[in-house]
Design a protein around this motif. Structure first.
Motif, PDB file in Angstrom:
ATOM      1  N   ASP A  12       0.835  -1.205   0.000  1.00 58.90           N
ATOM      2  CA  ASP A  12       0.000   0.000   0.000  1.00 58.90           C
ATOM      3  C   ASP A  12       0.871   1.258   0.000  1.00 58.90           C
ATOM      4  N   ASP A  13       1.909   1.248   0.820  1.00 56.28           N
ATOM      5  CA  ASP A  13       2.807   2.397   0.901  1.00 56.28           C
ATOM      6  C   ASP A  13       3.560   2.615  -0.415  1.00 56.28           C
ATOM      7  N   ALA A  14       4.004   1.508  -1.019  1.00 57.77           N
ATOM      8  CA  ALA A  14       4.809   1.598  -2.245  1.00 57.77           C
ATOM      9  C   ALA A  14       3.971   1.981  -3.459  1.00 57.77           C
ATOM     10  N   LEU A  15       2.723   1.545  -3.486  1.00 58.48           N
ATOM     11  CA  LEU A  15       1.894   1.718  -4.677  1.00 58.48           C
ATOM     12  C   LEU A  15       0.817   2.788  -4.551  1.00 58.48           C
ATOM     13  N   GLY A  16       0.519   3.180  -3.330  1.00 64.22           N
ATOM     14  CA  GLY A  16      -0.619   4.053  -3.087  1.00 64.22           C
ATOM     15  C   GLY A  16      -0.701   5.284  -3.972  1.00 64.22           C
ATOM     16  N   ALA A  17       0.358   6.078  -4.002  1.00 63.26           N
ATOM     17  CA  ALA A  17       0.331   7.331  -4.756  1.00 63.26           C
ATOM     18  C   ALA A  17       0.197   7.082  -6.255  1.00 63.26           C
ATOM     19  N   SER A  18       0.933   6.102  -6.773  1.00 65.80           N
ATOM     20  CA  SER A  18       0.883   5.812  -8.213  1.00 65.80           C
ATOM     21  C   SER A  18      -0.488   5.288  -8.622  1.00 65.80           C
ATOM     22  N   LEU A  19      -1.071   4.397  -7.800  1.00 62.76           N
ATOM     23  CA  LEU A  19      -2.381   3.854  -8.136  1.00 62.76           C
ATOM     24  C   LEU A  19      -3.459   4.924  -8.035  1.00 62.76           C
ATOM     25  N   LYS A  20      -3.354   5.791  -7.050  1.00 59.74           N
ATOM     26  CA  LYS A  20      -4.322   6.882  -6.925  1.00 59.74           C
ATOM     27  C   LYS A  20      -4.258   7.789  -8.148  1.00 59.74           C
ATOM     28  N   ALA A  21      -3.044   8.050  -8.641  1.00 61.12           N
ATOM     29  CA  ALA A  21      -2.876   8.878  -9.839  1.00 61.12           C
ATOM     30  C   ALA A  21      -3.449   8.191 -11.080  1.00 61.12           C
ATOM     31  N   SER A  22      -3.578   6.844 -11.026  1.00 59.97           N
ATOM     32  CA  SER A  22      -4.163   6.087 -12.129  1.00 59.97           C
ATOM     33  C   SER A  22      -5.639   5.774 -11.879  1.00 59.97           C
ATOM     34  N   SER A  23      -6.260   6.526 -10.952  1.00 58.68           N
ATOM     35  CA  SER A  23      -7.701   6.453 -10.653  1.00 58.68           C
ATOM     36  C   SER A  23      -8.122   5.233  -9.852  1.00 58.68           C
ATOM     37  N   PHE A  24      -7.177   4.526  -9.237  1.00 56.61           N
ATOM     38  CA  PHE A  24      -7.541   3.407  -8.372  1.00 56.61           C
ATOM     39  C   PHE A  24      -7.871   3.911  -6.972  1.00 56.61           C
ATOM     40  N   GLN A  25      -8.785   3.196  -6.317  1.00 56.87           N
ATOM     41  CA  GLN A  25      -9.115   3.452  -4.923  1.00 56.87           C
ATOM     42  C   GLN A  25      -8.716   2.239  -4.097  1.00 56.87           C
ATOM     43  N   ARG A  26      -8.168   2.486  -2.930  1.00 62.52           N
ATOM     44  CA  ARG A  26      -7.844   1.385  -2.015  1.00 62.52           C
ATOM     45  C   ARG A  26      -9.132   0.925  -1.345  1.00 62.52           C
ATOM     46  N   ILE A  27      -9.460  -0.343  -1.507  1.00 62.11           N
ATOM     47  CA  ILE A  27     -10.686  -0.905  -0.954  1.00 62.11           C
ATOM     48  C   ILE A  27     -10.416  -1.564   0.400  1.00 62.11           C
ATOM     49  N   ALA A  28      -9.291  -2.225   0.485  1.00 63.32           N
ATOM     50  CA  ALA A  28      -8.837  -2.874   1.715  1.00 63.32           C
ATOM     51  C   ALA A  28      -7.328  -3.021   1.591  1.00 63.32           C
ATOM     52  N   ALA A  29      -6.682  -3.456   2.649  1.00 68.25           N
ATOM     53  CA  ALA A  29      -5.229  -3.639   2.576  1.00 68.25           C
ATOM     54  C   ALA A  29      -4.886  -4.599   1.439  1.00 68.25           C
ATOM     55  N   GLY A  30      -4.038  -4.145   0.514  1.00 64.77           N
ATOM     56  CA  GLY A  30      -3.613  -4.994  -0.593  1.00 64.77           C
ATOM     57  C   GLY A  30      -4.635  -5.163  -1.691  1.00 64.77           C
ATOM     58  N   THR A  31      -5.689  -4.368  -1.700  1.00 63.13           N
ATOM     59  CA  THR A  31      -6.731  -4.473  -2.728  1.00 63.13           C
ATOM     60  C   THR A  31      -7.118  -3.085  -3.228  1.00 63.13           C
ATOM     61  N   TRP A  32      -7.092  -2.925  -4.576  1.00 61.53           N
ATOM     62  CA  TRP A  32      -7.444  -1.646  -5.194  1.00 61.53           C
ATOM     63  C   TRP A  32      -8.448  -1.870  -6.321  1.00 61.53           C
ATOM     64  N   ASN A  33      -9.252  -0.859  -6.584  1.00 56.89           N
ATOM     65  CA  ASN A  33     -10.366  -0.964  -7.525  1.00 56.89           C
ATOM     66  C   ASN A  33     -10.467   0.319  -8.326  1.00 56.89           C
TER      67      ASN A  33
END
Length: 201
Positions: A12-33
């Motif tokens: 989550d820490d490593a990917l959070g910012a990049s995934l958020k910039a790609s329109s992903f939302q964190r749904i739970a620990a280790g899961t994005w949508n």
């Protein structure tokens, strides 16, 4: 080695910012949508049942489809991995269907780069304006399922028939549904759905 809870937090820490910039939302620990147009994408870390390793699941679905294996409609823009029509694994090479990494900090770094590189390319191919839009039932029947190699012939044809119907390509939709019916066998649910597509034409 770290445990799976610690691994998910590190991911989550490593990917959070990049995934958020790609329109992903964190749904739970280790899961994005995320939703892009009518395409729904899921990224989910999964631990191995025995070994101290993990894989990265990639789920692909479309808003106008029922949940996979059912006729239940989706509830909103989020979807669980098991409800996705297409369930893939992130790998570092095309043509490889499975890959596991040890639960370690170095693995997180490697996976983070792959998710934002190869993972995003995989999702792009399944967008309705991507490579999947050019496929039809003849690709499945000729033994060249390509993007749909993870599905049975009947489920691949049903998915393509539904995509073409949604896009207004009724002739391609019916042709693909008809091919799917030839391969339906005892698959009662898909057979019924394919017949409904032909009837609607």
């Amino acid at each position: 080695m770290m445990n799976f809870a610690a691994l998910k937090k590190a991911a989550d820490d490593a990917l959070g910012a990049s995934l958020k910039a790609s329109s992903f939302q964190r749904i739970a620990a280790g899961t994005w949508n995320r939703r892009v147009g009518d395409a729904l994408n899921v990224i989910q870390l999964q631990p191995h049942s025995v070994e101290q390793s993990f894989c990265v699941n990639l789920g692909i679905h479309y808003t106008f489809l029922p949940k996979a294996g059912a006729e239940a409609p989706l509830d909103g823009d989020q979807i669980d991995m098991h409800d996705c029509e297409l369930k893939l694994r992130l790998t570092d090479e095309a043509g490889t269907s499975d890959q596991w990494w040890p639960m370690s900090t170095s693995s997180i770094d490697a996976v983070a780069g792959m998710v934002m590189g190869r993972g995003m390319q995989v999702f792009h191919a399944y967008r309705l304006d991507g490579s999947i839009a050019a496929m039809d039932g003849e690709d499945i029947e000729s033994g060249e399922p390509g993007l749909l190699s993870s599905l049975t012939k009947v489920r691949a044809c049903l998915l393509l028939a539904r995509l073409h119907e949604h896009a207004g390509n009724h002739e391609r939709s019916v042709e693909t549904a008809t091919i799917g019916l030839k391969h339906a066998g005892m698959a009662v649910g898909p057979k019924r759905a394919l017949r409904d597509i032909v009837k609607r034409s």
